[in-house]
Design a protein around this motif. Structure first.
Motif, PDB file in Angstrom:
ATOM      1  N   UNK A 166       0.836  -1.206   0.000  1.00 55.84           N
ATOM      2  CA  UNK A 166       0.000   0.000   0.000  1.00 55.84           C
ATOM      3  C   UNK A 166       0.865   1.248   0.000  1.00 55.84           C
ATOM      4  N   UNK A 167       0.431   2.286  -0.686  1.00 63.52           N
ATOM      5  CA  UNK A 167       1.105   3.588  -0.645  1.00 63.52           C
ATOM      6  C   UNK A 167       2.568   3.479  -1.005  1.00 63.52           C
ATOM      7  N   UNK A 168       3.433   3.988  -0.134  1.00 72.70           N
ATOM      8  CA  UNK A 168       4.877   3.984  -0.415  1.00 72.70           C
ATOM      9  C   UNK A 168       5.418   2.563  -0.436  1.00 72.70           C
TER      10      UNK A 168
ATOM     11  N   UNK B 288       5.487 -10.977  -1.772  1.00 70.54           N
ATOM     12  CA  UNK B 288       5.227 -11.330  -0.364  1.00 70.54           C
ATOM     13  C   UNK B 288       5.997 -10.421   0.602  1.00 70.54           C
ATOM     14  N   UNK B 289       7.130  -9.874   0.150  1.00 73.67           N
ATOM     15  CA  UNK B 289       7.913  -8.998   1.033  1.00 73.67           C
ATOM     16  C   UNK B 289       7.206  -7.662   1.254  1.00 73.67           C
ATOM     17  N   UNK B 290       6.264  -7.330   0.375  1.00 67.60           N
ATOM     18  CA  UNK B 290       5.575  -6.032   0.462  1.00 67.60           C
ATOM     19  C   UNK B 290       4.161  -6.169   1.015  1.00 67.60           C
ATOM     20  N   UNK B 291       3.667  -7.399   1.106  1.00 65.26           N
ATOM     21  CA  UNK B 291       2.283  -7.661   1.484  1.00 65.26           C
ATOM     22  C   UNK B 291       2.116  -7.701   3.014  1.00 65.26           C
ATOM     23  N   UNK B 292       0.968  -7.265   3.481  1.00 62.99           N
ATOM     24  CA  UNK B 292       0.622  -7.411   4.899  1.00 62.99           C
ATOM     25  C   UNK B 292      -0.743  -8.103   4.992  1.00 62.99           C
ATOM     26  N   UNK B 293      -0.983  -8.808   6.107  1.00 59.35           N
ATOM     27  CA  UNK B 293      -2.203  -9.604   6.300  1.00 59.35           C
ATOM     28  C   UNK B 293      -3.459  -8.772   5.984  1.00 59.35           C
ATOM     29  N   UNK B 294      -4.351  -9.382   5.232  1.00 58.89           N
ATOM     30  CA  UNK B 294      -5.634  -8.737   4.923  1.00 58.89           C
ATOM     31  C   UNK B 294      -5.605  -7.893   3.664  1.00 58.89           C
ATOM     32  N   UNK B 295      -4.429  -7.600   3.135  1.00 58.28           N
ATOM     33  CA  UNK B 295      -4.347  -6.733   1.961  1.00 58.28           C
ATOM     34  C   UNK B 295      -4.629  -7.494   0.662  1.00 58.28           C
ATOM     35  N   UNK B 296      -5.151  -6.740  -0.306  1.00 56.82           N
ATOM     36  CA  UNK B 296      -5.416  -7.291  -1.636  1.00 56.82           C
ATOM     37  C   UNK B 296      -4.133  -7.304  -2.463  1.00 56.82           C
TER      38      UNK B 296
END
Ligand code: FDA
Length: 411
Positions: free
Chosen positions: A234-236, A261-269
């Motif tokens: 998300x965002x930056x 996967x290194x940029x993803x956080x739980x719940x994000x699309x």
């Protein structure tokens, strides 16, 4: 001095003790010992450099010629710059060539051994031994304490406990990924013991798991690989990767997914594009005009996507029948089903399969020039234990070499 002589004279003091005989620890040892400093590397595993041995499918993607600070994630994106600038891929390539190890570029600047990753381990061991460093394997680290002279390290080896002392202590114990290979949270615990903050470690470069209908779709496609694009974060923190996406029995993998996967956080699309940069609606209309109208839309799409994937995309878009019968809306729906496929992963496969650890010892607490803890003179952190995480493609080893060099030449 040989280890035998040391034992005879009961010399347990070292100029530098390095905890961890992985990529960073072995490389660092050669620099410290090369300056004539008594250096001991300690590891609880029975073999050194185990992650190097299994890396890159057994051929070790040992660096990336395109290495730049943008390929690294950290709470402080500037931290890695100094070490990376002072030890470049060219420096490591020169070392590899001095040892006569043949290599090739696979793709995107990724360099691999022609023969075996074991050559890199042997090279590091050779450099370290020639410089005069000792290596203790099968050695458990029981306790580390600060002393007036430096540090006291209590270890257990061959069933015997002993306390060693050193002026400098380098922590090169890596991250938490793949515990069965000796990975532990040891470095983070040690940092906390000395009052250094730790950015919460999380598995990275790791496959996504899916649940429900998404899981069923992935399972049915297991083994299918497509050159796609994945956008996550998300965002930056948002990042896009154009590489292969692989469907698995548990969900999604392949280089593009691991990177994301290194940029993803739980719940994000996460947005998947299975034919990035291609208007499937436009391409299918062209095919209809060129005489393919009597074919089923699924058959026509199978000339643009892997066959099984084409079937799955048609099913998800609810589009069936002959190509000539499709209106603009259904072709757009098909395009969106392939190129704007938004999914929410259930999670990741976790530490068991993660290639690296995101997070680690907070770089605010370390000198970017030497890797020394600002508040604890003589204590250094190098490699993956630090909150610097590379992209897939040889960047993590380049960080291990560069940070090890920064500490090893500063000590
Ligand atoms: P590393 O993990 O190499 O070494 C840490 C050492 O510390 C280990 O020997 C461990 O036994 C020891 N240790 C841990 N806890 C201890 C304790 N409590 N007491 C004593 N010793 C302890 N990167 C890349 O750039 N190119 C690639 O091709 C690959 N491929 C790859 C494949 C797979 C399957 C994995 C898991 C990882 C990769 N990587 C990679 C990532 C790369 O392996 C990783 O970033 C580096 O090995 C990190 O080097 P370090 O020396 O920091 O840790």
């Amino acid at each position: 001095m040989s280890e035998k002589a040391r034992r005879k004279f009961n010399l347990t003091h070292h100029h530098t003790i390095i905890l961890g005989a992985g990529a960073a620890g072995l490389h660092c040892a050669a620099y410290v010992a090369g300056q004539g400093r008594s250096t001991l590397v300690i590891d609880h595993a029975k073999a050194p450099g185990e992650k190097i041995r299994i890396s890159g499918g057994g051929r070790c993607n040992f660096t990336n010629t395109r290495t730049a600070p943008k390929h690294f994630l950290s709470a402080n994106p500037h931290f890695a710059k100094s070490a990376l600038a002072r030890y470049t891929p060219a420096d490591f390539i020169a070392l590899v060539e001095r040892h006569g190890i043949a290599w090739h570029e696979k793709t995107l600047g990724q360099l691999f051994c022609d023969d075996s990753a074991k050559q890199i381990v042997a090279m590091l061991l050779d450099e370290m031994a020639r410089a005069g460093a000792d290596l203790w394997l099968n050695t458990a680290i029981i306790e580390v304490e600060k002393t007036d002279q430096g540090f006291a390290v209590t270890v257990e080896r061959d069933g015997r406990r002993q306390t060693l002392s050193c002026a400098n202590l380098v922590v090169a114990t890596g991250g938490k990924s793949i515990p069965k290979m000796g990975a532990s949270g040891f470095g983070y615990d040690l940092a906390r013991q000395f009052g250094l903050p730790v950015v919460e470690p999380r598995p990275a470069l790791v496959p996504f798991t899916l649940t429900g209908a998404l899981h069923e779709e992935a399972k049915a496609l297991a083994g299918v690989s497509v050159a796609g694009r994945v956008v996550a974060g998300r965002g930056a923190r948002e990042a896009a990767f154009d590489e292969a996406i692989l469907f698995t029995h548990r969900g999604l993998s392949g280089p593009a997914i691991l990177q994301a996967s290194s940029y993803w956080r739980e719940g994000e699309t996460v947005r998947l594009s299975l034919a990035p940069g291609v208007s499937l609606a436009g391409a299918l209309k062209d095919k209809a005009r060129a005489g393919d109208g009597r074919k089923t839309v699924e058959t026509a799409l199978a000339t643009l996507l892997p066959e099984r994937l084409a079937g799955a995309v048609c099913a998800r878009a609810g589009v069936a029948g002959r190509l000539a019968e499709q209106g603009r809306k259904s072709l757009d729906r098909l395009d969106a089903a392939a190129n704007e496929w938004d999914i929410v992963p259930a999670g990741t496969e976790g530490w068991r399969t993660a290639e690296v650890t995101l997070g680690g010892v907070d770089t605010d607490a370390l000198s970017s020039r030497t890797m020394e803890a600002k508040a604890v003179p003589g204590l250094y952190f190098v490699g993956e234990v630090v909150d610097v995480t590379g992209w897939l493609g040889g960047y993590n080893f380049q960080w291990a070499w560069a940070s090890a060099h920064a500490a090893g030449t500063a000590i």
